[in-house]
Design a protein around this motif. Structure first.
Motif, PDB file in Angstrom:
ATOM      1  N   LEU A  36      95.461  35.465  -2.095  1.00 54.51           N
ATOM      2  CA  LEU A  36      95.452  36.698  -1.305  1.00 54.51           C
ATOM      3  C   LEU A  36      96.375  36.587  -0.093  1.00 54.51           C
ATOM      4  O   LEU A  36      97.122  37.515   0.228  1.00 54.51           O
ATOM      5  N   VAL A  37      96.331  35.446   0.568  1.00 55.12           N
ATOM      6  CA  VAL A  37      97.183  35.229   1.737  1.00 55.12           C
ATOM      7  C   VAL A  37      98.650  35.157   1.321  1.00 55.12           C
ATOM      8  O   VAL A  37      99.509  35.809   1.921  1.00 55.12           O
ATOM      9  N   GLU A  38      98.946  34.380   0.294  1.00 55.38           N
ATOM     10  CA  GLU A  38     100.338  34.203  -0.140  1.00 55.38           C
ATOM     11  C   GLU A  38     100.979  35.506  -0.616  1.00 55.38           C
ATOM     12  O   GLU A  38     102.164  35.724  -0.420  1.00 55.38           O
ATOM     13  N   SER A  39     100.181  36.393  -1.235  1.00 57.87           N
ATOM     14  CA  SER A  39     100.734  37.648  -1.734  1.00 57.87           C
ATOM     15  C   SER A  39     100.728  38.749  -0.677  1.00 57.87           C
ATOM     16  O   SER A  39     101.275  39.824  -0.906  1.00 57.87           O
ATOM     17  N   GLY A  40     100.092  38.482   0.472  1.00 55.69           N
ATOM     18  CA  GLY A  40      99.997  39.510   1.510  1.00 55.69           C
ATOM     19  C   GLY A  40      99.102  40.655   1.065  1.00 55.69           C
ATOM     20  O   GLY A  40      99.327  41.811   1.420  1.00 55.69           O
ATOM     21  N   ALA A  41      98.076  40.350   0.293  1.00 54.97           N
ATOM     22  CA  ALA A  41      97.222  41.362  -0.328  1.00 54.97           C
ATOM     23  C   ALA A  41      96.460  42.202   0.689  1.00 54.97           C
ATOM     24  O   ALA A  41      96.015  41.708   1.719  1.00 54.97           O
ATOM     25  N   TRP A  42      96.311  43.467   0.352  1.00 57.77           N
ATOM     26  CA  TRP A  42      95.470  44.386   1.103  1.00 57.77           C
ATOM     27  C   TRP A  42      94.144  44.477   0.384  1.00 57.77           C
ATOM     28  O   TRP A  42      94.096  44.521  -0.852  1.00 57.77           O
ATOM     29  N   LEU A  43      93.050  44.489   1.145  1.00 61.79           N
ATOM     30  CA  LEU A  43      91.721  44.592   0.560  1.00 61.79           C
ATOM     31  C   LEU A  43      90.879  45.493   1.441  1.00 61.79           C
ATOM     32  O   LEU A  43      90.876  45.359   2.672  1.00 61.79           O
ATOM     33  N   ASP A  44      90.172  46.426   0.823  1.00 57.44           N
ATOM     34  CA  ASP A  44      89.303  47.347   1.537  1.00 57.44           C
ATOM     35  C   ASP A  44      88.275  46.565   2.355  1.00 57.44           C
ATOM     36  O   ASP A  44      87.768  45.530   1.905  1.00 57.44           O
ATOM     37  N   LEU A  45      87.957  47.068   3.538  1.00 58.78           N
ATOM     38  CA  LEU A  45      87.001  46.386   4.413  1.00 58.78           C
ATOM     39  C   LEU A  45      85.637  46.179   3.761  1.00 58.78           C
ATOM     40  O   LEU A  45      84.940  45.212   4.067  1.00 58.78           O
ATOM     41  N   ASP A  85      96.200  43.252   7.597  1.00 63.80           N
ATOM     42  CA  ASP A  85      95.678  44.618   7.577  1.00 63.80           C
ATOM     43  C   ASP A  85      94.784  44.848   6.369  1.00 63.80           C
ATOM     44  O   ASP A  85      95.171  44.453   5.259  1.00 63.80           O
ATOM     45  N   PRO A  86      93.604  45.409   6.532  1.00 62.12           N
ATOM     46  CA  PRO A  86      92.930  45.776   7.779  1.00 62.12           C
ATOM     47  C   PRO A  86      92.345  44.533   8.460  1.00 62.12           C
ATOM     48  O   PRO A  86      91.757  43.669   7.810  1.00 62.12           O
ATOM     49  N   VAL A  87      92.535  44.448   9.750  1.00 64.98           N
ATOM     50  CA  VAL A  87      92.134  43.286  10.538  1.00 64.98           C
ATOM     51  C   VAL A  87      90.605  43.206  10.619  1.00 64.98           C
ATOM     52  O   VAL A  87      89.928  44.215  10.776  1.00 64.98           O
ATOM     53  N   VAL A  88      90.093  41.986  10.510  1.00 61.78           N
ATOM     54  CA  VAL A  88      88.655  41.728  10.614  1.00 61.78           C
ATOM     55  C   VAL A  88      88.430  40.718  11.724  1.00 61.78           C
ATOM     56  O   VAL A  88      89.076  39.668  11.750  1.00 61.78           O
ATOM     57  N   ASP A  89      87.520  41.042  12.633  1.00 61.49           N
ATOM     58  CA  ASP A  89      87.126  40.118  13.690  1.00 61.49           C
ATOM     59  C   ASP A  89      86.118  39.140  13.089  1.00 61.49           C
ATOM     60  O   ASP A  89      85.003  39.537  12.721  1.00 61.49           O
ATOM     61  N   LEU A  90      86.500  37.894  12.956  1.00 61.22           N
ATOM     62  CA  LEU A  90      85.632  36.903  12.322  1.00 61.22           C
ATOM     63  C   LEU A  90      84.300  36.733  13.052  1.00 61.22           C
ATOM     64  O   LEU A  90      83.269  36.526  12.427  1.00 61.22           O
ATOM     65  N   GLU A  91      84.328  36.841  14.371  1.00 62.40           N
ATOM     66  CA  GLU A  91      83.086  36.690  15.141  1.00 62.40           C
ATOM     67  C   GLU A  91      82.073  37.775  14.796  1.00 62.40           C
ATOM     68  O   GLU A  91      80.869  37.545  14.866  1.00 62.40           O
ATOM     69  N   SER A  92      82.551  38.946  14.391  1.00 63.33           N
ATOM     70  CA  SER A  92      81.643  40.042  14.042  1.00 63.33           C
ATOM     71  C   SER A  92      80.896  39.764  12.738  1.00 63.33           C
ATOM     72  O   SER A  92      79.920  40.457  12.425  1.00 63.33           O
ATOM     73  N   LEU A  93      81.320  38.762  11.996  1.00 64.25           N
ATOM     74  CA  LEU A  93      80.704  38.438  10.714  1.00 64.25           C
ATOM     75  C   LEU A  93      79.595  37.402  10.835  1.00 64.25           C
ATOM     76  O   LEU A  93      78.903  37.110   9.858  1.00 64.25           O
ATOM     77  N   ARG A  94      79.427  36.844  12.032  1.00 64.92           N
ATOM     78  CA  ARG A  94      78.404  35.809  12.236  1.00 64.92           C
ATOM     79  C   ARG A  94      77.032  36.359  11.865  1.00 64.92           C
ATOM     80  O   ARG A  94      76.645  37.439  12.296  1.00 64.92           O
ATOM     81  N   GLY A  95      76.330  35.620  11.033  1.00 58.12           N
ATOM     82  CA  GLY A  95      74.979  35.999  10.641  1.00 58.12           C
ATOM     83  C   GLY A  95      74.920  37.045   9.537  1.00 58.12           C
ATOM     84  O   GLY A  95      73.834  37.403   9.097  1.00 58.12           O
ATOM     85  N   MET A  96      76.065  37.523   9.078  1.00 60.46           N
ATOM     86  CA  MET A  96      76.090  38.525   8.012  1.00 60.46           C
ATOM     87  C   MET A  96      75.606  37.886   6.715  1.00 60.46           C
ATOM     88  O   MET A  96      76.132  36.874   6.281  1.00 60.46           O
ATOM     89  N   ARG A  97      74.596  38.477   6.121  1.00 55.64           N
ATOM     90  CA  ARG A  97      74.073  37.964   4.850  1.00 55.64           C
ATOM     91  C   ARG A  97      74.883  38.562   3.713  1.00 55.64           C
ATOM     92  O   ARG A  97      75.078  39.768   3.658  1.00 55.64           O
TER      93      ARG A  97
END
Length: 106
Positions: A36-45, A85-97
């Motif tokens: 995903l990183v190497e291809s520059g893939a876009w993925l829905d949030l 893109d779309p940017v995700v704040d990794l800290e906002s994912l803490r504790g996400m089940r």
């Protein structure tokens, strides 16, 4: 049968990725993330957030073994993919089940 989170990520990424391209490769999720990183893939949030949450909520995410080259690549890729893109704040994912099933990888 419902698709696994990993299969949905692979299928719905633009460009799509191939899940399990190494057959029974043990770390298919790491290969998927790298693709995903190497291809520059876009993925829905809707999929990107739980996919990244799997790494962020791993026990060793904050204290990784940077001497292990695979872990170092994963750590770098998680941050790169979150910044794409779309940017995700990794800290906002803490504790996400995230409930997911492991896919059957041929």
């Amino acid at each position: 049968m419902a698709k696994s989170l990993f299969q949905r990520v692979a299928d719905e990424a633009r460009p799509p990725a191939v899940l399990g391209r190494y057959g029974l490769y043990e770390d298919f999720e790491q290969v998927l993330l790298d693709d995903l990183v190497e291809s520059g893939a876009w993925l829905d949030l809707e999929l990107k957030r739980p996919f990244l949450a799997l790494w962020v909520n791993e026990e060793d995410f904050d204290n990784p073994d940077w001497a292990d080259p695979i872990i170092a690549i994963d750590q770098e890729n998680v941050r790169k993919f979150a910044a794409m893109d779309p940017v995700v704040d990794l800290e906002s994912l803490r504790g996400m089940r995230v409930y997911h099933i492991e896919p059957y990888v041929r």
